[in-house]
Design an enzyme around this catalytic site. Structure first.
Site, PDB file in Angstrom:
ATOM      1  N   SER A 133       0.869  -1.174   0.000  1.00  0.00           N
ATOM      2  CA  SER A 133       0.000   0.000   0.000  1.00  0.00           C
ATOM      3  C   SER A 133       0.905   1.223   0.000  1.00  0.00           C
ATOM      4  CB  SER A 133      -0.898   0.001   1.252  1.00  0.00           C
ATOM      5  OG  SER A 133      -1.491   1.276   1.456  1.00  0.00           O
ATOM      6  N   TYR A 146      -1.361  -0.012  10.683  1.00  0.00           N
ATOM      7  CA  TYR A 146      -1.414  -0.446   9.284  1.00  0.00           C
ATOM      8  C   TYR A 146      -0.146  -0.051   8.546  1.00  0.00           C
ATOM      9  CZ  TYR A 146      -3.140  -1.047   4.510  1.00  0.00           C
ATOM     10  OH  TYR A 146      -3.300  -1.438   3.198  1.00  0.00           O
TER      11      TYR A 146
END
Length: 237
Positions: A133, A146
């Site tokens: 990501s 995250y």
């Protein structure tokens, strides 16, 4: 790599990017295996599903053994796609939520990769795609856990490609920006998805990387929506 007849394992293929990639790879003639908690809605003679929760080593090992026994064919591609994110400030985050992200995003990638690599190295061909990501490239507030997990995937990918490149095995890490998947369903402040990329966009990037010439290696691929806040770019030529 010529994908016709090759075995491709995808984790987290029940929806989103994983599902889109599975469908596109089947169109390319690959044999697609889903290691997921939920069976994807795919009906195809070259598609196989083995229930798997990548957070647990024993679950991954069972899925791997079932795959080898059922297909009797070497795994040529692994797409580590399973992942999740939990929003929240670090001092308000529970250790359980932190561990869930690490178990899924980082440990799951390790568990799957270590099993497929020996045969890939032996056959002098293989490709591991890790879906990270842009959160693995830069930090974002209220996404500390995250980001930490995706930075770990980035580090794993960059070290691993140097470990295995001389065995003819490729490792590619893809860093998508905002993509219209269920990932954002429980995130506060995310309401407009019309300008996000689509799972099919990321799937096309995966296939492009896989079909690259043998001595051509894309190590890191960052993809983002062109105009994330609109207006949408024209589709006309």
């Amino acid at each position: 790599m010529e994908l016709e007849g090759k075995v491709v394992v995808i984790t987290g293929a029940s929806s989103g990017i994983g599902l889109a990639a599975a469908k596109l790879l089947l169109e390319q003639g690959a044999t697609v295996v889903s290691w997921s908690r939920t069976r994807p809605k795919i009906s195809h003679p070259d598609f196989y599903f083995f229930e798997c929760d990548v957070r647990f080593e024993h679950s991954v090992l069972t899925a791997y053994e079932q795959t080898v026994e059922r297909l009797r064919q070497n795994i040529s591609v692994l797409i580590n796609n399973a992942g999740l994110g939990i929003q929240g400030a670090i001092d308000a985050m529970s250790p359980r939520d932190w561990q869930t992200m690490m178990d899924t995003n980082v440990n799951g990638t390790f568990y799957c990769t270590r099993l497929v690599l020996p045969q890939m190295k032996k056959q002098k061909e293989g490709h591991i795609i890790n879906i990270a990501s842009i959160a693995g490239l830069m930090g974002s507030e209220n996404l500390t856990g995250y980001c930490a997990s995706k930075f770990a995937v980035r580090g794993l990918s960059e070290a691993l490609y140097k470990e295995v490149r001389n065995f003819g095995v490729k490792v590619t890490c893809i860093y998508p920006g905002s993509t219209d998947t269920s990932f954002f369903d429980n995130f506060e402040g995310i309401t407009n998805k019309e300008n996000m990329m689509q799972p099919e966009d990321i799937a096309s990037t995966i296939v492009h990387a896989l079909q690259s010439p043998p001595n051509y290696h894309q190590v890191n691929i960052e993809v983002r929506p062109l105009m994330p806040k609109g207006p949408m770019p024209s589709k006309k030529a």
